[in-house]
Each structure stands twice: as structure tokens, then as C-alpha cells.
Design a protein around this motif. Structure first.
Motif, PDB file in Angstrom:
ATOM      1  N   GLU A 174      36.969  41.297  25.746  1.00 18.03           N
ATOM      2  CA  GLU A 174      36.366  41.121  26.905  1.00 18.03           C
ATOM      3  C   GLU A 174      35.975  42.218  27.602  1.00 18.03           C
ATOM      4  OE1 GLU A 174      34.995  38.337  29.795  1.00 18.03           O
ATOM      5  OE2 GLU A 174      35.850  37.851  27.730  1.00 18.03           O
ATOM      6  N   ALA A 180      41.873  39.660  36.721  1.00 22.40           N
ATOM      7  CA  ALA A 180      41.303  38.976  35.426  1.00 22.40           C
ATOM      8  C   ALA A 180      42.366  38.338  34.593  1.00 22.40           C
ATOM      9  CB  ALA A 180      40.380  39.738  34.537  1.00 22.40           C
ATOM     10  N   ARG A 228      43.839  35.721  35.944  1.00 21.54           N
ATOM     11  CA  ARG A 228      42.747  34.256  35.962  1.00 21.54           C
ATOM     12  C   ARG A 228      42.294  33.877  34.606  1.00 21.54           C
ATOM     13  NH1 ARG A 228      39.068  35.414  41.284  1.00 21.54           N
ATOM     14  NH2 ARG A 228      40.637  35.655  42.833  1.00 21.54           N
ATOM     15  N   ASN A 284      40.467  30.377  34.591  1.00 28.86           N
ATOM     16  CA  ASN A 284      39.094  30.411  34.165  1.00 28.86           C
ATOM     17  C   ASN A 284      38.679  29.591  32.939  1.00 28.86           C
ATOM     18  OD1 ASN A 284      38.368  32.053  36.451  1.00 28.86           O
ATOM     19  ND2 ASN A 284      38.504  33.773  35.212  1.00 28.86           N
ATOM     20  N   HIS A 300      38.469  25.978  34.436  1.00 22.31           N
ATOM     21  CA  HIS A 300      37.642  25.716  35.450  1.00 22.31           C
ATOM     22  C   HIS A 300      36.479  26.539  35.583  1.00 22.31           C
ATOM     23  CE1 HIS A 300      41.797  25.047  36.724  1.00 22.31           C
ATOM     24  NE2 HIS A 300      41.371  24.250  37.591  1.00 22.31           N
ATOM     25  N   ASP A 301      35.506  25.857  36.400  1.00 21.39           N
ATOM     26  CA  ASP A 301      34.099  26.213  36.432  1.00 21.39           C
ATOM     27  C   ASP A 301      34.101  27.573  37.309  1.00 21.39           C
ATOM     28  OD1 ASP A 301      31.253  26.147  36.310  1.00 21.39           O
ATOM     29  OD2 ASP A 301      31.325  25.482  38.520  1.00 21.39           O
ATOM     30  N   PRO A 302      33.532  28.624  36.806  1.00 14.44           N
ATOM     31  CA  PRO A 302      33.500  29.945  37.515  1.00 14.44           C
ATOM     32  C   PRO A 302      32.863  29.814  38.972  1.00 14.44           C
ATOM     33  CG  PRO A 302      32.002  29.900  35.650  1.00 14.44           C
ATOM     34  CD  PRO A 302      32.848  28.796  35.619  1.00 14.44           C
ATOM     35  N   SER A 361      35.088  26.625  41.072  1.00 17.00           N
ATOM     36  CA  SER A 361      36.307  26.512  41.127  1.00 17.00           C
ATOM     37  C   SER A 361      36.855  25.038  40.511  1.00 17.00           C
ATOM     38  CB  SER A 361      36.819  27.133  42.167  1.00 17.00           C
ATOM     39  OG  SER A 361      36.673  28.364  42.169  1.00 17.00           O
ATOM     40  N   ASN A 415      36.568  22.451  34.522  1.00 12.36           N
ATOM     41  CA  ASN A 415      35.611  22.164  33.600  1.00 12.36           C
ATOM     42  C   ASN A 415      35.651  21.273  32.522  1.00 12.36           C
ATOM     43  OD1 ASN A 415      37.320  23.037  31.771  1.00 12.36           O
ATOM     44  ND2 ASN A 415      36.423  25.163  31.768  1.00 12.36           N
TER      45      ASN A 415
END
Length: 816
Positions: A91, A380, A383, A387, A390-392, A395, A398
Motif C-alpha cells: 500500500e 492509515a 483506519r 476503510n 466504508h465508503d471513503p 464514510s 460500503n
């Protein structure tokens, strides 16, 4: 809890097996003592030994088992830690992973690989076509050859290639892809690898090559200059000697300052360093300070005065402002010196430290950036789990989170009755906001929608964003239909309020589909499909409303599917034909043309007008095919009329937006026998909303060049502006029947029609009124200045034979 217990055993230095072992020894000892009291000593010892040996062996095995479990758990922790580090490294380095299957030629990649290729950051399968599409045209052939060689050519060599892609904004990105054949099932060969961005490295290498080429040229020029200078060596010997002295002095300037006169003597190099013209005269303080950056003058002057007063060393870095606004960093070091005459002087040197100063600044920036990155990595890491579910942007949960919740609901209902409700929401006119105000406005609207849903939906219910402008509400509690209806009304009311985006008022409607489930073992995913069907019905009813799922909706879907199949079959069997409605010149009542209208000779339902099937045809994406069919049949009928001696000056043919966006439209028209002025294309107003569509604009201009007139259909009900009319320059405007029909009794509509006719006339555009139902309409429109008339007052749409008879008998009807 397992980790906590394991750590406690480690801290205490004992294991469960050791405890059991001690307790066993105590029990054995007590057994021996009791046995000694009852029996004689010899018999008790023998009995004790017979009991203790199996017990000790069992305890030993138990202790060894627990110790092995502790070791295995430690190894598991190390493997998990290694996996997290690997994911974090991938990442951080923004490295994507891809895989190609030889058997299926299917390319799969992860979200990072998709983002690197300019797509939405999401995992995907079967992306080979997407990949080839974005690869630079100069690199496609090499990529295809390399892939074929690795997957079908029998090559077992590893994959390592660098290629370019073209991003949506037109920029080029250099990517490096490295892979190899993965081991596993010998019957399924796969090429697996990674990809990362090497744009900076590539550009840097290109810059180095260019610099080297430039350096080589300079070196060649220098060699020529040296050859020329060698011939003049004797003449330049003295100059060479001075140059050697300057180089030996480390490129330093020497200065001597007088605190009393506030002047200083500079050598030539000092003048160069401070960009002051060389002079034998002393340099004044004003000359010196004026060469410095304004922000440095006060501080440098104070440091110099302090050194003079206290007899200390002055050591400053001064920024010299050059004529090209660049900065030169000069370090000046001096010491107070008292001469024999008692006068104080400051003597020192100055030299250029620009490179060191810039390097120090870069190091400070790098350190600040590293600190910032460390903080970002820490955030990061905290989260990652959030993340993932969840939708960035909003929030909200998703699609993955929603799927997990749906599966849990389905499993929870296996043993007992459950009741829940799913609401599927979709924003209305969201695409228009994106297209007119940009994606930033669209994002602002999505965030606003998320806030509305979060504060409107009761606590405990799940709100998820599952697509671009699609949201889902999962109400896990038992709710009545009235409660859900009230919730939908509140959401629609809140969404009807506009928001401000950079001075623009943005407003989005919202359509909601509702599906409820109650019972044992309900299929939650099926309920979501039902909510989607209800949403489709809400869109059909006019949007900005809500609709509950019913079995009838399911039946409607089946009915539309049946009609779609029949339409496709009808096209194959040539069941579609063309009818014509005449158009008359308002002033002379002469036949000026006809509008070609598609009809369907349905084998069971008879002749169907376009309103019965065009909507389904649009959903099937076959409107361009129907438009082509109508145009070809109209041209064929035009030739038949010519053979029969029937004069039809022009035929108007409707052209859909899909057809007009076809880049091959003009090429297809070239193959048809179209005489200039005999064919007119009717275009609906909505086509012209996007003025930046290059394909549409180019096609319209080429269509005009072929001698085909352009009409704007249904004018007055859409959004065509005067600016659009000036830009497109259509031949005619067709006033919508909704405005024409009430003009006899409605002064407001009559004034509006008059205004449209006057505007068109001022622009040199003719007008056609459709929906002329009576002679009163015709007379009034003639008085208003309308050019052409069309409606049931003269004739309904007619098939070819009836239209031919109508045209032949038209002079008699006109006279009557």
C-alpha cells in the motif's frame, strides 16, 4: 482472549501442565500416606508406585502438548505480523497486483493496479480489454506480442516490461510490470505479477540522457575551443596564471570594512558574488545592503554591529537577490582587527554556499515530509479496517459491509422468524450535476445525501452507499409500512432543499424502492433485488417518490422482458414499417412534406404506435437500429412516390440521441441516395444540453454538409437556449403540441407561441406547429406567422398506400 491467557502463562513462568503435575504429586502423596495407615508399609509403597507411574506419564504428555501449542501460536502471530507488513508495504509503495489466466485470457487486478491504470480504485476481473484500451498506441503491439509469447508461445521466461498509458486527463504515465508463471496446477498456467508507477524514474533517466547528450556536445565544443586556445597559449599565459590564482583561492572574495566610514574595500570576486559592478572605489553600506534580500538586511546589519562593538567574530549567511529573481547564498566570515594606529577594521572572506543552503533546505523539507508520512501511516493503520467496510467519500458503509449484514440476516432467520426492510435509493438528475458543474459538485451532493440519511434514519439502521449515486438503508427492526412511508417522505423533503456549491444552487431529487421481509429463513439478497425492482417503478412514475414492492411489479418486469424479446424478433422478421403524417405550408396550404413515424405490425396486437414500444427499445439500446430502418424505408418510399408521380417535397425523420452520438453515422449516410433538401432530421431538445459533445457537434455539421436539414423537435418543453440555436443554426423549430393545442382559448400559451415564432424568424429559422387539431388552430397559427402546420386537422399518420391516395386527392380536399 487466547492471546491474553498465553501471555499470562509466559509471565508467570508456569504452564497448565506444570500445575496439574504438582497437584498430581500431592494427591499421590496423600494416597500413599492413607494407604500406609491401613496396610503395612511394604504393600502401600507397591500400591503407590503402581498408581503414580501412569499418572506421571500422562502429566508429562499433557505438558508437552501445551508447550507445542504455545510454539504454534507464536508462529501464527509471526505469520500474521508478516502478512500485515507485506500489505502495508504494498500500500505504501502503491504497488498493484495482477494475474492473467492462459485458459481464459482473463486479466484480473486489485484496486491499486486499477488506480495506477487510471480506473476507479476497485478490484476487477476480465480487465484485459480495459488494459489494452489505455496503453499507449506505440506500446500496444509489443505488449500483445509479449503476452502471446508468455501465455500461448510456450515461453517460460519471466515478464518484465515497461509501458506507457494515457490517463483520462491526457497525461502519460510510465508503468513497470514484472511477473512470472505461478506454480500450482500444471493444467492451468497463470502469469502473476506486480505493477508500479515508474514515471519519475523514466523521466529522470530521459533527462539524464538529454543532459549527457548536451554534455557531449559541450565537451566537443570545449575541445575545439581548447584546440584554438592552444595556438594562442603564449598570448594567454598571463591570463592563465591569473585564472590559476583565482581557482587556488577557493573562489573566495576578500573584504575589509571600516566601521567609522561604514565603507568596505572589495576585491573583484566580492563584486561578482554580490552582483555589484566592479570599482576601485570603496563600497558603501547602502550599496552592500541594497544587494541583499530585504528580509535579511536588518538582521545582517545588527550582527555586524554587534561583532564590531564586542570584538567577536561575525559569521552570517546572506541572501543576494539576483536580477532574475533567483537567490544566491553567500557565507561571510570576518574578525575585528585593530591596527597599529588604533583603528578598528573588520577583515574577512565571503564565498558562495548556495548549493549547501539548498541541500539543507531540501533535507529539512524531506524530514518534515518523512514526519508527515509517518503520521499518515499511523492514521492509515488505524483506519484500515474502517476503510475496508466504508465508503471513503461519505464514510457510510460500503457494498461489502452491506453484503456482510445481509448474509448475517439470512443466517439469523434460519431458526426463528425475522422481519426487516430494505430501502434502495437513487439520486435523480445526479448525472446532470456532474456534467454541468463537474465531479466536485457531484461529490458535494453525495456527501450532502449521506448527511441527510445519517440524521434522518433511526439509530441502529444501516445506511450504505453501494454505487455512484445509489444508497441502501437496512432497517433491521420490525417496522410498519406507515413508518417506512413517513421515513421516505422526510428523506424526499430534506433532499428537495438546495445546497450551495461555489455560488451555484444544486438540487437533487431522490427515488426510493422499498421491500419488506418477514418469516423464517428469508433471502436478504432477494429482498434487495425486490427493492431494486420497486426503485425502477418509482423512476417510471416520475422520480422523486417512493414505491413499495408488490408481486405486480414483478409481473411488469416479466411483461417488459417479453416485449423486449418480441421487439428483437420483430426486427428480425421485418415487422416494423413507416407511416407518414402530412405537413402543409401555412400560407398556401400546399403539401410541404411529411413526418416519417415508425409503426409495429405486431402479429397478435395489430399495428402499434411508437408510444407502446419505444421506451423498451431505448432500454434495449436499439434506437439507432430503428432510426436506420425508418430512414431506409422512407428513402425507399420516396423513390416509389417519384415513380408514381406523387410529389412529396421532403420527409422528416426522427433521430435519437444514441444515433447522433454514433461516430460512423456520417459514413453510413454517404452510402444512401439522399438528394439535398429532401430529407430532414428531427432532433429532440435534450440532445443539445451537452454543448461540449464533440461527436454530436461534428456529426451535425457533416449532416448539414450532405444537404440534410436539421429540425429541433418538441421545442418549448426542453432546455434549448438561444445561444444553442445560434450555434447549431437549425433549419426549423417544431413547436410542441402541448403549447399549440390550447392557443385558441388560452392567451398565455398563444403569446408564448407568438414569441417562439418571432424569435425563430429573427434567427432565420422556420417554424412547424404540430398538434393542429382544427381549422381554428390553423387560421390562428397562420396569423401568428407560423410557416408549416401538422396535425389531425389535415390527416392522421397514414401508411404508404393511404398517404399516396391522400396526396393525389389533396387538391380537391384543399378546394373544399
Amino acid at each position: 482472549m487466547r492471546v491474553f491467557n498465553r501471555n499470562r502463562h509466559r509471565d508467570g513462568g508456569q504452564t497448565p501442565g506444570a500445575g496439574v503435575f504438582l497437584i498430581g504429586l500431592v494427591i499421590v502423596g496423600l494416597t500413599i500416606v492413607i494407604a500406609g495407615l491401613v496396610l503395612d508399609l511394604r504393600s502401600s509403597v507397591a500400591a503407590g508406585l503402581a498408581m503414580i507411574i501412569p499418572l506421571l506419564f500422562s502429566l508429562y504428555l499433557l505438558r508437552e502438548r501445551n508447550r507445542n501449542i504455545v510454539k504454534l501460536e507464536g508462529r501464527e502471530e509471526k505469520l500474521l505480523d508478516l502478512s500485515r507488513r507485506f500489505n502495508l508495504a504494498m500500500e505504501t509503495a502503491n504497488i498493484g497486483i495482477w494475474e492473467v489466466s492462459e485458459a481464459e485470457d482473463i486479466l484480473s487486478w486489485d484496486a491499486r493496479a486499477a488506480a495506477l491504470h487510471g480506473f476507479e480504485a476497485s478490484e476487477g476481473r476480465d480487465r484485459l480489454a480495459h488494459w489494452y484500451k489505455v496503453i499507449h498506441s506505440d506500446d500496444v503491439q509489443a505488449i500483445e506480442a509479449a503476452f502471446f509469447d508468455r501465455l500461448h508461445g510456450g515461453s517460460t521466461a519471466s515478464w518484465d516490461i515497461t509501458y506507457r498509458i494515457t490517463l483520462p486527463d491526457g497525461t502519460t504515465r510510465h508503468l513497470r510490470s514484472v511477473g512470472a508463471h505461478s506454480s500450482g496446477n500444471p493444467d492451468t498456467r497463470r502469469l502473476t505479477g506486480i505493477v508500479w508507477d515508474v514515471t519519475n524514474d523514466t523521466l529522470f533517466t530521459q533527462a539524464l540522457r538529454a543532459a549527457k547528450a548536451t554534455s557531449d556536445i559541450k565537451n566537443a565544443e570545449l575541445e575545439l575551443a581548447l584546440d584554438e586556445l592552444s595556438s594562442r597559449e603564449h598570448e594567454l599565459s598571463e591570463l592563465s596564471h591569473k585564472l590559476d590564482l583565482a581557482l587556488a583561492s577557493y573562489n573566495c572574495g576578500i573584504w575589509e570594512g571600516d566601521p567609522v566610514t561604514t565603507t568596505a574595500y572589495w576585491d573583484e570576486r566580492m563584486h561578482q558574488l554580490y552582483n555589484v559592478p566592479f570599482s576601485d572605489q570603496p563600497v558603501t553600506r547602502q550599496q552592500w545592503l541594497s544587494a541583499l534580500h530585504p528580509d535579511d538586511r536588518q538582521e545582517i546589519l545588527l550582527a555586524t554591529n554587534r561583532a564590531t562593538s564586542f570584538g567577536t567574530t561575525v559569521n552570517t549567511i546572506q541572501r543576494v537577490l539576483l536580477p532574475n529573481n533567483e537567490l544566491r547564498y553567500v557565507r561571510s566570515v570576518g574578525q575585528v582587527h585593530v591596527g597599529r594606529d588604533g583603528k578598528k577594521k573588520i577583515i574577512g572572506i565571503a564565498f558562495d554556499v548556495t548549493a549547501d543552503a539548498l541541500l539543507a533546505e531540501q533535507l529539512r523539507s524531506a524530514k518534515a515530509e518523512a514526519d508527515s508520512r509517518n503520521l499518515e501511516l499511523e492514521l492509515a493503520k488505524n483506519r484500515i479496517e474502517f476503510n475496508a467496510l466504508h465508503d471513503p467519500l461519505t464514510s457510510l458503509a460500503n457494498r461489502r459491509k452491506l453484503d456482510i449484514e445481509l448474509d448475517e440476516l439470512s443466517q439469523a432467520g434460519q431458526g426463528h422468524r425475522v422481519k426487516f426492510t430494505i430501502l434502495h435509493l437513487d439520486l435523480d438528475r445526479f448525472k446532470e450535476i456532474n456534467d454541468t458543474l463537474g465531479h466536485a459538485a457531484g461529490d458535494a451532493m453525495l456527501v450532502h445525501t449521506a448527511r441527510v440519511l445519517s440524521r434522518t434514519v433511526p439509530r441502529g439502521d444501516l445506511v450504505a452507499r453501494i454505487g455512484g449515486d445509489e444508497f441502501v438503508i437496512l432497517a433491521r427492526r420490525a417496522t410498519s409500512g406507515q413508518e417506512i412511508a413517513q421515513l421516505c417522505e422526510r428523506i424526499i423533503e430534506e433532499m428537495s432543499k438546495p445546497i450551495d456549491f461555489e455560488g451555484f444552487s444544486c438540487r437533487c431529487g431522490i427515488s426510493i424502492g422499498i421491500a419488506q421481509a418477514a418469516g423464517i429463513a428469508p433471502d436478504a439478497r432477494r429482498v434487495l433485488v425486490n427493492a431494486d425492482i420497486a426503485l425502477y417503478q418509482a423512476k417510471e412514475k416520475g422520480r422523486n417518490c417512493f414505491e413499495f414492492f408488490t408481486p405486480d411489479l414483478q409481473a411488469n418486469i416479466v411483461s417488459k422482458k417479453r416485449m423486449a424479446d418480441e421487439i428483437l424478433t420483430g426486427l428480425e422478421r421485418d415487422e416494423f414499417t413507416v407511416w407518414y403524417q402530412p405537413q402543409l405550408e401555412a400560407a398556401t396550404m400546399q403539401l410541404s412534406g411529411a413526418e416519417a413515424l415508425v409503426r409495429w405490425n405486431h402479429p397478435d396486437k395489430g399495428v402499434l404506435a411508437s408510444g407502446h414500444f419505444l421506451k423498451v427499445a431505448e432500454e434495449l439500446n436499439i434506437m439507432a437500429r430503428i432510426d436506420q430502418l425508418v430512414l431506409e424505408k422512407a428513402l425507399c418510399d420516396q423513390m416509389r412516390w417519384t415513380a408514381l408521380g406523387v410529389k412529396v417535397p421532403r420527409i422528416s425523420v426522427n433521430v435519437s440521441s444514441k444515433r447522433l452520438h454514433d461516430s460512423t453515422l456520417v459514413e453510413q449516410l454517404h452510402g444512401l441516395a439522399i438528394s439535398p433538401g429532401t430529407v430532414c432530421f428531427e432532433l429532440v431538445e435534450s440532445i443539445f444540453l451537452d454543448e461540449s459533445d464533440d461527436i454530436v457537434t461534428e456529426n451535425i455539421e457533416k449532416i448539414k454538409a450532405l444537404g440534410i436539414d436539421i429540425e429541433i423537435d418538441d421545442f418549448g418543453t426542453g432546455h434549448t437556449s438561444i445561444v444553442s440555436l445560434l450555434r447549431l443554426k437549425p433549419k426549423r423549430l417544431k413547436i410542441d403540441r402541448q403549447l399549440v393545442m390550447p392557443i385558441v382559448n388560452a392567451p398565455q400559451e398563444r403569446a408564448l407561441v407568438r414569441s417562439i415564432i418571432e424569435i425563430a424568424r429573427s434567427l432565420g429559422v422556420e417554424t412547424v406547429a404540430e398538434g393542429v387539431e382544427s381549422l381554428d388552430h390553423a387560421g390562428l397559427l397562420r396569423q401568428l406567422g407560423c410557416d408549416f402546420l401538422q396535425g389531425y386537422a389535415f390527416a392522421k399518420p397514414l401508411p404508404f398506400d393511404e398517404f399516396s391516395r391522400f396526396t393525389k386527392g389533396f387538391p380537391q380536399r384543399k378546394a373544399s
